[in-house]
Design a protein around this motif. Structure first.
Motif, PDB file in Angstrom:
ATOM      1  N   ILE A   4      -1.003  13.211   5.483  1.00 13.42           N
ATOM      2  CA  ILE A   4      -0.211  12.141   4.898  1.00 13.42           C
ATOM      3  C   ILE A   4      -0.353  10.915   5.788  1.00 13.42           C
ATOM      4  N   LEU A   5      -0.701   9.781   5.182  1.00 13.31           N
ATOM      5  CA  LEU A   5      -0.785   8.516   5.897  1.00 13.31           C
ATOM      6  C   LEU A   5       0.326   7.616   5.394  1.00 13.31           C
ATOM      7  N   LEU A   6       1.129   7.100   6.307  1.00 13.26           N
ATOM      8  CA  LEU A   6       2.248   6.224   5.974  1.00 13.26           C
ATOM      9  C   LEU A   6       1.908   4.800   6.386  1.00 13.26           C
ATOM     10  N   LEU A   7       2.125   3.855   5.474  1.00 15.08           N
ATOM     11  CA  LEU A   7       1.819   2.451   5.732  1.00 15.08           C
ATOM     12  C   LEU A   7       3.090   1.626   5.564  1.00 15.08           C
ATOM     13  N   PRO A   8       3.462   0.855   6.585  1.00 18.07           N
ATOM     14  CA  PRO A   8       4.707   0.079   6.516  1.00 18.07           C
ATOM     15  C   PRO A   8       4.577  -1.138   5.601  1.00 18.07           C
ATOM     16  N   GLY A   9       5.712  -1.725   5.280  1.00 19.30           N
ATOM     17  CA  GLY A   9       5.742  -2.945   4.479  1.00 19.30           C
ATOM     18  C   GLY A   9       5.421  -4.172   5.308  1.00 19.30           C
ATOM     19  N   LEU A  10       5.509  -5.318   4.664  1.00 15.19           N
ATOM     20  CA  LEU A  10       5.102  -6.578   5.277  1.00 15.19           C
ATOM     21  C   LEU A  10       5.884  -6.919   6.539  1.00 15.19           C
ATOM     22  N   ILE A  11       7.198  -6.752   6.521  1.00  8.54           N
ATOM     23  CA  ILE A  11       7.981  -7.155   7.687  1.00  8.54           C
ATOM     24  C   ILE A  11       8.436  -5.974   8.550  1.00  8.54           C
ATOM     25  N   ALA A  12       8.083  -4.771   8.147  1.00  2.82           N
ATOM     26  CA  ALA A  12       8.498  -3.592   8.908  1.00  2.82           C
ATOM     27  C   ALA A  12       7.425  -3.211   9.931  1.00  2.82           C
ATOM     28  N   ASN A  46      -7.897  -8.686   2.400  1.00  2.00           N
ATOM     29  CA  ASN A  46      -9.120  -7.907   2.610  1.00  2.00           C
ATOM     30  C   ASN A  46      -9.305  -7.517   4.069  1.00  2.00           C
ATOM     31  N   LEU A  47      -8.925  -8.399   4.991  1.00  2.00           N
ATOM     32  CA  LEU A  47      -9.021  -8.072   6.415  1.00  2.00           C
ATOM     33  C   LEU A  47      -8.063  -6.944   6.771  1.00  2.00           C
ATOM     34  N   ILE A  48      -6.863  -6.977   6.215  1.00  2.00           N
ATOM     35  CA  ILE A  48      -5.875  -5.916   6.460  1.00  2.00           C
ATOM     36  C   ILE A  48      -6.419  -4.575   5.974  1.00  2.00           C
ATOM     37  N   VAL A  49      -6.971  -4.560   4.766  1.00  2.00           N
ATOM     38  CA  VAL A  49      -7.499  -3.320   4.197  1.00  2.00           C
ATOM     39  C   VAL A  49      -8.701  -2.832   5.003  1.00  2.00           C
ATOM     40  N   LYS A  50      -9.558  -3.750   5.400  1.00  2.00           N
ATOM     41  CA  LYS A  50     -10.731  -3.374   6.207  1.00  2.00           C
ATOM     42  C   LYS A  50     -10.296  -2.770   7.540  1.00  2.00           C
ATOM     43  N   ARG A  51      -9.309  -3.397   8.187  1.00  2.00           N
ATOM     44  CA  ARG A  51      -8.805  -2.887   9.463  1.00  2.00           C
ATOM     45  C   ARG A  51      -8.218  -1.487   9.283  1.00  2.00           C
ATOM     46  N   ALA A  52      -7.415  -1.293   8.238  1.00  2.00           N
ATOM     47  CA  ALA A  52      -6.808   0.016   7.987  1.00  2.00           C
ATOM     48  C   ALA A  52      -7.881   1.059   7.678  1.00  2.00           C
ATOM     49  N   HIS A  76       4.517  -3.935   0.578  1.00  2.00           N
ATOM     50  CA  HIS A  76       3.153  -4.451   0.693  1.00  2.00           C
ATOM     51  C   HIS A  76       2.194  -3.362   1.189  1.00  2.00           C
ATOM     52  N   GLY A  77       2.710  -2.419   1.961  1.00  2.00           N
ATOM     53  CA  GLY A  77       1.898  -1.279   2.396  1.00  2.00           C
ATOM     54  C   GLY A  77       1.426  -0.452   1.208  1.00  2.00           C
ATOM     55  N   GLY A  78       2.198  -0.445   0.111  1.00  2.00           N
ATOM     56  CA  GLY A  78       1.789   0.245  -1.108  1.00  2.00           C
ATOM     57  C   GLY A  78       0.593  -0.443  -1.754  1.00  2.00           C
ATOM     58  N   ARG A  79       0.587  -1.739  -1.709  1.00  2.00           N
ATOM     59  CA  ARG A  79      -0.553  -2.503  -2.223  1.00  2.00           C
ATOM     60  C   ARG A  79      -1.809  -2.196  -1.396  1.00  2.00           C
ATOM     61  N   VAL A  80      -1.633  -2.130  -0.090  1.00  2.00           N
ATOM     62  CA  VAL A  80      -2.743  -1.775   0.792  1.00  2.00           C
ATOM     63  C   VAL A  80      -3.208  -0.352   0.496  1.00  2.00           C
ATOM     64  N   LYS A  86      -9.530   3.271  -3.072  1.00  2.00           N
ATOM     65  CA  LYS A  86     -10.870   2.903  -3.540  1.00  2.00           C
ATOM     66  C   LYS A  86     -11.886   2.944  -2.403  1.00  2.00           C
ATOM     67  N   ARG A  87     -11.510   2.374  -1.280  1.00  2.00           N
ATOM     68  CA  ARG A  87     -12.458   2.287  -0.159  1.00  2.00           C
ATOM     69  C   ARG A  87     -12.715   3.642   0.493  1.00  2.00           C
ATOM     70  N   LEU A  88     -11.684   4.459   0.617  1.00  2.00           N
ATOM     71  CA  LEU A  88     -11.868   5.779   1.223  1.00  2.00           C
ATOM     72  C   LEU A  88     -12.704   6.687   0.346  1.00  2.00           C
ATOM     73  N   LYS A  89     -12.607   6.517  -0.968  1.00  2.00           N
ATOM     74  CA  LYS A  89     -13.446   7.312  -1.879  1.00  2.00           C
ATOM     75  C   LYS A  89     -14.921   6.981  -1.685  1.00  2.00           C
ATOM     76  N   MET A  90     -15.225   5.739  -1.313  1.00  2.00           N
ATOM     77  CA  MET A  90     -16.617   5.363  -1.054  1.00  2.00           C
ATOM     78  C   MET A  90     -17.122   5.985   0.254  1.00  2.00           C
ATOM     79  N   ILE A  91     -16.215   6.108   1.249  1.00  2.00           N
ATOM     80  CA  ILE A  91     -16.604   6.671   2.542  1.00  2.00           C
ATOM     81  C   ILE A  91     -16.704   8.191   2.473  1.00  2.00           C
ATOM     82  N   SER A  92     -15.717   8.797   1.833  1.00  2.00           N
ATOM     83  CA  SER A  92     -15.623  10.261   1.805  1.00  2.00           C
ATOM     84  C   SER A  92     -15.183  10.707   0.414  1.00  2.00           C
ATOM     85  N   PRO A  93     -16.130  10.813  -0.524  1.00  2.00           N
ATOM     86  CA  PRO A  93     -15.759  11.127  -1.923  1.00  2.00           C
ATOM     87  C   PRO A  93     -15.116  12.484  -2.114  1.00  2.00           C
TER      88      PRO A  93
END
Length: 93
Positions: A4-12, A46-52, A76-80, A86-93
């Motif tokens: 399980i990966l947890l991603l915080p919101g914009l101000i958290a 896009n930079l946030i998603v790339k970093r994650a 906002h972490g839900g949006r990320v 999508k991106r992880l499916k490309m790395i590890s389908p």
């Protein structure tokens, strides 16, 4: 292996998820649990998603190769999280 990966919101800060991470690690054994720091900003999504993606690839996929990943993002972490799928499916389908 399941994770399980947890991603915080914009101000958290990621530290706000630590009590949940601790609780899940202590009270269930089926999933590994990690909180991912995003250092969010709405200016460069896009930079946030790339970093994650890089963090997850380096610290999780290359080390333990989980067969199930659950992404949980608050606000906002839900949006990320949605874009990470999508991106992880490309790395590890």
């Amino acid at each position: 292996l399941k994770h399980i990966l947890l991603l915080p919101g914009l101000i958290a800060p990621v530290q706000s998820l630590f009590p949940l991470v601790k609780y899940l690690r202590q009270n269930q054994e089926e999933f590994g649990v990690t909180a991912i720091p995003l250092r969010l900003s709405i200016s460069n999504f896009n930079l946030i998603v790339k970093r994650a993606t890089n963090i997850i690839n380096k610290n999780l996929l290359q080390k333990i190769s989980p067969n199930v990943i659950i992404l949980f993002g608050h606000s906002h972490g839900g949006r990320v999280a949605g874009e990470l799928v999508k991106r992880l499916k490309m790395i590890s389908p």
